[in-house]
Scaffold this active site. Structure first.
Site, PDB file in Angstrom:
ATOM      1  N   SER A   1     101.311  49.767  41.678  1.00 56.18           N
ATOM      2  CA  SER A   1      99.875  49.547  41.778  1.00 56.18           C
ATOM      3  C   SER A   1      99.169  50.879  42.025  1.00 56.18           C
ATOM      4  CB  SER A   1      99.584  48.609  42.943  1.00 56.18           C
ATOM      5  OG  SER A   1     100.032  49.221  44.140  1.00 56.18           O
ATOM      6  N   LYS A   2      97.879  50.853  41.767  1.00 54.99           N
ATOM      7  CA  LYS A   2      97.093  52.067  41.918  1.00 54.99           C
ATOM      8  C   LYS A   2      97.143  52.571  43.374  1.00 54.99           C
ATOM      9  CE  LYS A   2      92.905  54.043  40.165  1.00 54.99           C
ATOM     10  NZ  LYS A   2      91.508  53.897  39.903  1.00 54.99           N
ATOM     11  N   ARG A   3      97.134  51.607  44.267  1.00 54.79           N
ATOM     12  CA  ARG A   3      97.123  51.952  45.689  1.00 54.79           C
ATOM     13  C   ARG A   3      98.384  52.720  46.094  1.00 54.79           C
ATOM     14  NH1 ARG A   3      98.087  48.762  49.872  1.00 54.79           N
ATOM     15  NH2 ARG A   3      98.780  47.134  48.466  1.00 54.79           N
ATOM     16  N   LYS A   4      99.475  52.453  45.365  1.00 54.68           N
ATOM     17  CA  LYS A   4     100.743  53.087  45.758  1.00 54.68           C
ATOM     18  C   LYS A   4     101.207  54.166  44.780  1.00 54.68           C
ATOM     19  CE  LYS A   4     102.356  49.509  48.795  1.00 54.68           C
ATOM     20  NZ  LYS A   4     103.303  48.422  48.987  1.00 54.68           N
ATOM     21  N   GLY A   5     100.274  54.708  44.016  1.00 52.42           N
ATOM     22  CA  GLY A   5     100.652  55.891  43.247  1.00 52.42           C
ATOM     23  C   GLY A   5     100.423  55.832  41.747  1.00 52.42           C
TER      24      GLY A   5
END
Ligand code: GLU
Length: 517
Positions: A252-256
């Site tokens: 996901s975007k939140r994790k990279g």
């Protein structure tokens, strides 16, 4: 079938976004198409009109073009199987839905939203109760005459087993009782994914369907449709997921995850990103496998094969990507890299892409734009000077976005420091200032007359450190901070040669003033 008759497709929704995970799917299809000399088709799945954005298709094509991933057929360039956009194919789906009804493989369902809602309320996991599956002809006719809204559902066998082959996971068997009567055509006459994908893949002569493994359990629905319509099944290649670094959930975007454009803007080389993503879930074997895992895209194309794809999910590993990028940067060599840096600055950092409309730019992107705007004219003004400076730095960087800062002391007229830029563990700022003041004339003696050599320069610093009773390293560090503005830099002597003594002297004086102020 000959390999050059192979046809694969990517089937994104036109949201304009291409992130890490999507890029990997596009890449797998691309590598397979190129490795077999087959055709690569872009088809747009816009049956969920809410997710559609203006310019979404152009953004996808443009983004992939930056990675040199081109389609042989697409909505923008055509190709003989038009239309390539699902919302323009509604009459086609309608025709085949009717055929399925006539073959008793599908049925009209007139259940109201309220009824379906109350079923869900009774049991959240329940599937449709097949209420309309056995309406008689007259009931159906009456409902149609009364213009009652309907959907078309597949009449999936109630018992038995559906068996199919996946190229990665092997033979899969699913009990038919576990599969629901999937809606094929919605009330608004738009098809659902499971129906449209079969109709389009068949009519577009798709031979290999690469898609995420989340579709594996749903494939019996596709199998039923192929068999009911008397169509040959394609080969299914369900690919494992790319997970977050912690192994929890899809990346996901939140994790990279980054947008495909952002990778390039940050100065990852297209080949490095593709190299990394290709190896998430695939690896060449035997003699052709390289120890360091660094492959050009051409090599990836030559080596790609489905039977080397892994069954297990991969985890996103930014360190590995960084490592691969720095290798690719080194492998490029100074000449090509210089050219690429200018291209990167002008055409990737400073340019706006259609895709930028759909991805908010990050703070680092805004800062980078400013830095590049400031330095690019200086870099271009004297290409030889730039090349020399780049030569000292390029083996030290991970991605090109580091360059404006890494090279700044070659270009600045004035340096600035903060306390962290000095090593004050063993000596105070005042002591460092005194030392620099005293060493300046000694350095001037050698550099001012250009009579330096490696030995001579080291002799001067070591000799004066001994005189002061300082560790040699402390004095070297003091000179480094003073002349480059930081504790880590390329080798000093080589840097001085490029900067010239006048600039070095100016920085030394500025540093002494700063330390005393
Ligand atoms: N639109 C689907 C997706 O983006 C495509 C799946 C497929 O390739 O069939 O997941």
């Amino acid at each position: 079938m000959k390999e050059e008759d192979f046809r694969v497709r990517a089937a994104p929704s036109p949201t304009g976004r291409v992130h890490t995970g999507n890029l990997r799917t596009f890449l797998n299809n691309f590598l397979f198409a190129k490795s077999t000399n087959g055709k690569y088709i872009l088809r747009i799945e816009d049956t969920d009109q809410k997710r559609k954005v203006e310019g979404g298709i152009e953004a996808i094509v443009e983004t992939l073009g930056l990675y040199n991933i081109e389609f042989d057929e697409s909505p923008l360039k055509g190709g003989g199987y038009e239309p390539y956009i699902q919302s323009q194919r509604l009459d086609i789906y309608k025709k085949y839905a009717q055929q399925l009804v006539e073959k008793d493989c599908a049925y009209y369902c007139f259940c109201t939203q309220e009824r379906l809602q109350s079923l869900r309320e009774q049991d959240e996991r329940s599937t449709y109760d097949r209420h309309c599956r056995d309406l008689n002809e007259e009931e159906v006719k009456n409902n149609l005459d009364e213009k009652k809204p309907y959907v078309v559902r597949m009449k999936f066998p109630l018992d038995g087993v559906t068996e199919f082959r996946d190229e990665i996971y092997g033979t899969i068997k699913v009990k038919n009782s576990e599969v629901d009567d999937q809606v094929l055509l919605k009330t608004d006459e738009y098809p659902t994914y499971h129906f449209a994908v079969v109709v389009d893949d068949h009519l577009m002569d798709i031979t290999h369907v690469f898609r995420g493994r989340e579709y594996l359990s749903q494939t019996p629905k596709n199998v039923f449709l192929y068999d009911s319509l008397g169509w040959e099944r394609p080969k299914w290649v369900h690919t494992p997921h790319l997970l977050n670094p912690d192994g929890v959930g899809k990346l996901s975007k939140r994790k990279g995850a980054m947008s495909a454009v952002s990778y390039l803007r940050k100065g990852y080389l297209p080949d490095a990103v593709l190299n990394y993503l290709a190896l998430c879930g695939w690896a060449p074997k035997g003699d052709v496998a390289k120890q360091d895992e660094i492959y050009t895209v051409q090599e990836l194309i030559e080596l790609f094969s489905i039977d080397r794809m892994k069954k297990s999910n991969a985890r996103y590993d930014e360190n590995k990507l960084n490592h691969m990028n720095s290798k690719h940067v080194r492998n490029m060599g100074l000449e090509k890299l210089t050219e690429y840096v200018f291209h990167w600055a002008e055409n990737l950092v400073l340019k706006n892409f259609i895709a930028d409309e759909y991805d908010e730019s990050e703070d680092w992107e805004k800062e980078l734009k400013q830095d590049v705007k400031k330095y690019l004219p200086l870099w271009k003004e004297n290409e030889e000077y730039f090349k020399k400076a780049l030569n000292l730095e390029f083996e030290r960087i991970t991605y090109l976005a580091e360059l404006p800062k890494a090279l700044d002391f070659f270009y600045k007229k004035e340096l600035t420091w903060s306390d962290e830029d000095w090593n004050t563990k063993n000596h105070s700022k005042k002591e460092i200032a005194d030392a620099l003041e005293n060493i300046l004339p000694k350095l001037e003696n050698i550099f001012g007359n250009e009579e330096y050599s490696h030995e001579k320069w080291e002799e001067v610093v070591r000799g004066y450190a001994d005189e002061l009773d300082w560790k040699h390293g402390d004095l070297f560090l003091a000179v480094r901070s003073a002349t480059t503005g930081r504790l880590k830099s390329p080798p000093l002597l080589e840097s001085f040669e490029i900067m010239g003594w006048e600039k070095v002297k100016t920085f030394l004086k500025q540093a002494i003033n700063w330390l005393r102020s």
